[in-house]
Structure formats: C-alpha cells, structure tokens
Write a protein that holds these residues in place. Structure first.
Motif, short mmCIF file in Angstrom:
data_model
loop_
_atom_site.label_atom_id
_atom_site.label_comp_id
_atom_site.label_asym_id
_atom_site.label_seq_id
_atom_site.Cartn_x
_atom_site.Cartn_y
_atom_site.Cartn_z
N GLU A 174 -6.55 -0.11 -2.34
CA GLU A 174 -5.97 -0.95 -1.29
C GLU A 174 -6.46 -2.39 -1.40
N LYS A 177 -4.62 -3.89 -4.27
CA LYS A 177 -3.20 -4.07 -3.94
C LYS A 177 -2.93 -5.44 -3.34
N TYR A 187 1.54 -3.71 -9.19
CA TYR A 187 1.64 -3.34 -7.78
C TYR A 187 2.17 -1.91 -7.64
N GLU A 188 3.17 -1.59 -8.48
CA GLU A 188 3.74 -0.23 -8.44
C GLU A 188 2.72 0.81 -8.87
N GLU A 191 0.42 1.42 -6.04
CA GLU A 191 1.11 2.25 -5.04
C GLU A 191 1.06 3.72 -5.43
N ARG A 195 -0.70 6.74 -3.38
CA ARG A 195 0.10 7.90 -2.98
C ARG A 195 -0.50 9.21 -3.53
#
Length: 372
Positions: A174, A177, A187-188, A191, A195
């Motif tokens: 985080e 990010k 960034y992906e 993520e 997740r």
C-alpha cells in the motif's frame, strides 16, 4: 368364511357327492368298480386334511363314512365278509383323515413359526444394517473430527507465522502503491499483490474458523428474520444477474436457540453458493417448513447445473472446491456451524436439475418461548 374356503368346501362336497352317486347307481355285479370308487373317497379326505388341518380331515372322513354306510347296509346287506371289509375301510378313512390332518396342521404351525422367525431375522437384519450405517457415519465424523483436531493444532502456528508477514506485505504494498499512478504498469502489479494478500488472509481466517472450536452465544433467534435480512442484502446482486431470489415462509414465527451471528454466516454461505451456481435468468428459492413443532427445515434450492456423484462425495472435504479462487472451506464451516446448533445439513443434487441444500434445526420449545 372366505371365498377361498367356500370354494374348497364346495369342491369337497361335489367330490363326495359324485363318488357316492357312483356307488349307489353302479350295479353290485361290478365289484371291481366299487373297489375303485371306494378308493376315490381318499381324495377328498386328504385334500380336506391338507386344506383345513386336523378338524377338516376328521370332519370330511366322518361325512364320507355317513355317505358310504347306507350303501353297505342296504345294498351289500347279507354278505358279512364283504360288509366287514367295507366297515374296516370306513375305519381307515377316519384314520387317514386324522393322521393326514394332524401332519398338515403340524406343518402349517411349523410354517407359521418359520415365517415369524424369518420376519424376526429380517427385522434384526434391518436393525443391524441401520446400526452399521450409523457406526460408519460416526466413524466418518470421528475421522473428520480427528482431522479438524490436527488442523486446530496447526492453526495457532499458522496464525502467527502467516498472518503477521501478510500484514507486513500488504502494508508495504500500500505504501509503494502511492508512488505510482494508475496508468503505470507497476501499479497493476501492486494491485495484484494487495488482492492476493487479502485472498491469503481470507484463507487463513477460514482455516482458523474451521479448525478452532468457536464459542457460541445461544439465544432465542427468529429464523425467518435472519433469512429475510440476508435475502435483502443479496437481492440487489441477484437482480444484477437477473436471478430471482424468492423466500417462502410459514405465516408464524419460527424460534430456535442459536447464535445469530454464526447462523447468519452459515445461511449466507449457502445462499451465496446458490447464487454463484445459478446462471443468468435462473432462480433461487428459500423455503421454510416446520415438522411437528419440533424441527425447522430450511431448503435452499437453485436452478444451477447441479453436481455429479464424484463431487457430492467430496463436497465436505476441507480445501476441495470447484470454484475458481475458492478456498474449499465455506461448506465445511457451514456444516460445522449447523451441527454445533444440534442440526443437520444435507445436499441433494442432480446434474442439469440444480441443487438443494437442506438444513434441519431443532426448534425452541413452547415453554421457552417457541411455537405453541
């Protein structure tokens, strides 16, 4: 008198009458025919003994004696040797009727005893079969409990060794990010990392819920209220997929002793599974019935593809799942919650016709505020 008994009696009467008429209308100078007719009397006597036992054999032999005696007295009168032979034949009629009837009656009583024994053996077999099935089920529960006990011992170690590093990984991801914009390829990746970290944390949480004994706060709980609450929460999602979510309930409250939070968790798992299995335009029906004011039965039926026999056999195994990304613990946890409440969870499914999950829970007695 039954129809069969009446027919047999008429048949015997016809035999005796016919043979007697042959005797009376056959000339005496044909003694060999009389000898044949005399032996024919044994046929109705033996049949009566076989059909009606000792009483039937004796009664028939007496009737034959009465029918045959006038022929001896009035037609053969004066021939002492001939009369004595025929009187001995009458005596033999009665002996044959009595002995045959007695043997037939003994055989019939033996048959009845054997039938009773056979019924007793069948009942014993059914009881043994039922007991063996219960033993097999108990052994399966013991194996599952042993497996869960082993998992419980591992749970404390996993909780410390996995959850803390997962928290550190997610926190670091985080922070990283914030240094990248959404259009940046990294960034992906971050993520995805966050997740997957959440998914692993959920797996650990499910594992802990399954393996550790959970304390329960048993209170009066309205089953219909819990179902209505969950249905309301999931209704919008069902509508988005054009799935009909229908709740059918009896017109009276259904009260049980339960931990509301855990019961909601169990119902939520079942309904979510049903919605996920139902195709667009399908239907999920939740119906509640009460049996003898002692058991509440809740059926969750979906119009999904159903499950084959191999899947049904393994559906309660920990970590077995047919859903992508599933942990394979949801149904195991649900079953454990239901059994903790003294209930049972069963699943009926047929390929191409959908699946029905049946939950049975004991109801609260009227003395404790349940149904009257």
């Amino acid at each position: 008198m039954g129809k069969s008994t009446l027919l047999r009696t008429l048949l015997l009467a016809a035999f005796i009458t016919g043979i007697s008429l042959l005797h009376y209308f056959t000339p005496l100078h044909l003694p060999y025919l009389h000898d044949i007719f005399q032996r024919l009397y044994y046929l109705p006597i033996i049949l009566a003994a076989l059909w009606f036992g000792l009483r039937g054999g004796l009664l028939c032999s007496i009737v034959v004696s009465v029918a045959y005696a006038p022929h001896i007295l009035f037609q053969w009168g004066g021939q002492m040797t001939m009369e004595m032979e025929k009187y001995l034949e009458i005596l033999l009629y009665n002996i044959v009727g009595g002995v045959t009837g007695l043997l037939s009656q003994w055989e019939r009583e033996r048959t009845v005893e054997l039938q009773k024994t056979a019924r007793g053996l069948e009942e014993s077999y059914q009881k043994l079969r039922h007991q063996s099935e219960r033993i097999i089920a108990i052994e399966e529960q013991l194996r599952r409990s042993e497996k869960l006990s082993t998992l419980g011992e591992m749970a404390a170690v996993l909780a410390h060794e996995i959850r803390n590093p997962l928290g550190s990984i997610r926190g670091t991801a985080e922070i990283l990010k914030d240094d990248y914009k959404p259009e940046n390829p990294k960034y992906e990746f971050i993520e995805i990392q966050i997740r997957e970290t959440e998914r692993l944390n959920r797996v650990v949480e499910d594992f802990l819920h399954m393996a550790r004994p959970q304390p329960t706060d048993m209170q009066s709980c309205q089953v219909l209220d819990e179902l209505e609450m969950i249905s309301t929460l999931l209704l919008s999602g069902a509508r988005e997929r054009q799935i009909t979510l229908e709740l059918k309930s009896p017109p009276f409250p259904v009260t049980i002793q339960a931990d509301g939070d855990k019961l909601r968790q169990a119902f939520l798992n079942i309904i979510i599974n049903a919605l996920q299995a139902t195709p667009i335009g399908g239907r999920v029906l939740i119906s509640t019935t009460v049996h003898a004011s002692t058991t509440c039965e809740i059926q969750f039926h979906d119009t999904g593809p159903g499950m084959d026999a191999a899947t049904m056999e393994r559906m309660f195994e920990p970590f077995f799942t047919t859903k992508p990304g599933g942990t394979g613990l949801g149904l195991v946890i649900t079953k454990k919650i239901i059994e903790t409440h003294g209930g049972t969870l069963m699943v009926e499914s047929e390929v191409g016709k959908g699946t029905t999950v049946i939950v049975k829970l004991p109801m609260q007695t009227a003395a404790n505020g349940g149904m009257p």
